[in-house]
Design a protein around this motif. Structure first.
Motif: not given
Length: 85
Positions: A17-41
């Motif tokens: 449950g710890v937020p994170e933003l880091r590089e992993d080779g050619d990728h960016i990794v985001f770690h966070g809490q996901l919230r969904l919307f009724e419209d699909g976003g």
């Protein structure tokens, strides 16, 4: 972010449950809490920074709204713009 959330393709549940933003080779990794919307976003809260996503056509698992996830995106699909408050 020019990337859709696609479950088990670029997005997975996380036990941390710890937020994170880091590089992993050619990728960016985001770690966070996901919230969904009724419209699909979706929004990923990474330590108070909100990142908007669309959800790919594949359905997300039951109960994923509010859970901690990791999203991995190719570096060239991520852009950052300054925002004044």
């Amino acid at each position: 972010m020019d990337e859709d959330i696609a479950w088990t393709v670029n997005t997975w549940r996380s036990t941390s449950g710890v937020p994170e933003l880091r590089e992993d080779g050619d990728h960016i990794v985001f770690h966070g809490q996901l919230r969904l919307f009724e419209d699909g976003g979706a929004v990923l809260d990474v330590g108070g920074t909100l990142i908007l996503f669309d959800v790919a056509d594949s359905p997300l698992p039951e109960g994923v709204d509010g859970s901690w996830v990791k999203v991995r995106a190719a570096r060239d699909r991520v852009s950052v713009w300054p925002c004044g408050v």
